[in-house]
Enzyme design. Sequence first.
Site, short mmCIF file in Angstrom:
data_model
loop_
_atom_site.label_atom_id
_atom_site.label_comp_id
_atom_site.label_asym_id
_atom_site.label_seq_id
_atom_site.Cartn_x
_atom_site.Cartn_y
_atom_site.Cartn_z
N SER A 83 38.79 38.98 41.10
CA SER A 83 38.97 39.13 39.65
C SER A 83 39.62 40.46 39.28
O SER A 83 40.72 40.77 39.76
CB SER A 83 37.61 38.95 38.97
OG SER A 83 37.76 38.63 37.62
N ASP A 97 38.37 31.92 39.07
CA ASP A 97 37.90 33.28 39.34
C ASP A 97 37.11 33.39 40.65
O ASP A 97 36.19 32.62 40.90
CB ASP A 97 37.01 33.72 38.18
CG ASP A 97 36.76 35.21 38.13
OD1 ASP A 97 36.28 35.76 39.14
OD2 ASP A 97 37.06 35.83 37.10
#
Length: 453
Positions: free
Chosen positions: A101, A279
């Site tokens: 991320s 993610d």
Amino acid sequence: MKEKRILWLVCLGVLTACVPQPRYLNQPLTDAEREQPVPARFETHDRNDDITVILTFSGGGTRAAAFSYGVMRGLRDIDVDINSRHSTSLLSLVDVISSVSGGSFTAAYYGLFGEQLFTDFEADFLKLKVQSYLTRQLFINPINWFRFMSGQYNRSELTAQYYQRAIFGGKTFADMRMDAPVVMINATDIATGAGFSFTEEHFRWLCSDLSEFPVGKAVAASSAVPVLFSPVLVRNHPGCQPYEFQLSRVHEDVRFKHQALKLRQFRKKHKYPYLHLVDGGVADNLGVRALLNQIYEQDNDFWQALKAYRLTNTKKVLFVVVNAAAVLDEGISQSTDTPSLSQTINAVTTIQSQNYNADTLDLLELSVAQWTDQVREGRCAEFFKAGCDDFEFYVTELNFSHIGEPHASELAAIETALQLPETEVDRLIRAGEQLVRESEVIAQFVNQVSEQP
């Protein structure tokens, strides 16, 4: 304003949910590449020295990117006298960076541009108005609405193109520096639950060419928060076998190995022809599990892992976990009001990541003694010579709690967003630098490396 932004993004997600995926996909390997028994970097870049330094960067939007950047500045400023013969920075000794991320922006930028990170990254990303630009493009630009509805774009495709152009200069993985650490940008496949790394090893399961893949698109996948962004599409090509060391026999005697073996499902091309990546924090918000899984794939034998990755000379391993985790909003308990949508989403994701992070760090620390014995015994059995049992692990986590109050709580409460006030960015950078300077484990490692014969 924050709640309205989230609601608008959710509404956009509903409107574009049935939009066909964009046509650009990852490319298959050539016939020659399919015959390679090991990743190309094994043959072209020799890092098999006495010292291995591993960094992991957590998720957390720009908060995580700025904090990990500060850590890298701190590592750059530490001089190491290698065997009392020559001096270099601790950062130059880093072999692997595993990121998820927000941390993936820092890792990818360093992999591409090296020392340019310290002159340009703040302007190119940390203090760039990324979120404002994306909001304008998603909501205000009518051309993009037509593109969404016609199937030319989805939210992540538009975001990836912006990252690729504005932050990463149009670079692909072929542009990663030859002397760069191995940069593992991590995402999550939502069909299998497998953590997926943008590395030659994981692309081999897909029979696909990593070198042509845009770095900006990999970072977009790694930071594609579910609901707010669309999954990033990747093709699972047929036609080749995994690398030789990926097929080692694994005794499935403990549950934690199962996650590492999920990647083997991608050999079922008819069942999993595509990956839909979101993610990386969904599978592992620290970037640590991606590295643990590589060891589990070698039956949790660290000596076998060192042999598989051509690191058999390693005597000292420094493992630094850079954790920019958020904290729960205790203010929720001070009111009878129903928590807002954004408060609820933030609380749920924070609770999940906190619990999983704690288990991951416990697993890492509990494994160190076993791995140390494996290397000492395995190396002496195969390469009996003086000093064959010279091997030590150093593990440390750098997080806001080590700063001390009230600053720790203030830093951890900084919003998880792609855009922060410059004053907050500067505070996060200074915190990363400070924790490196004050780390007893890092200081011990530097002293030992300087003293070893």
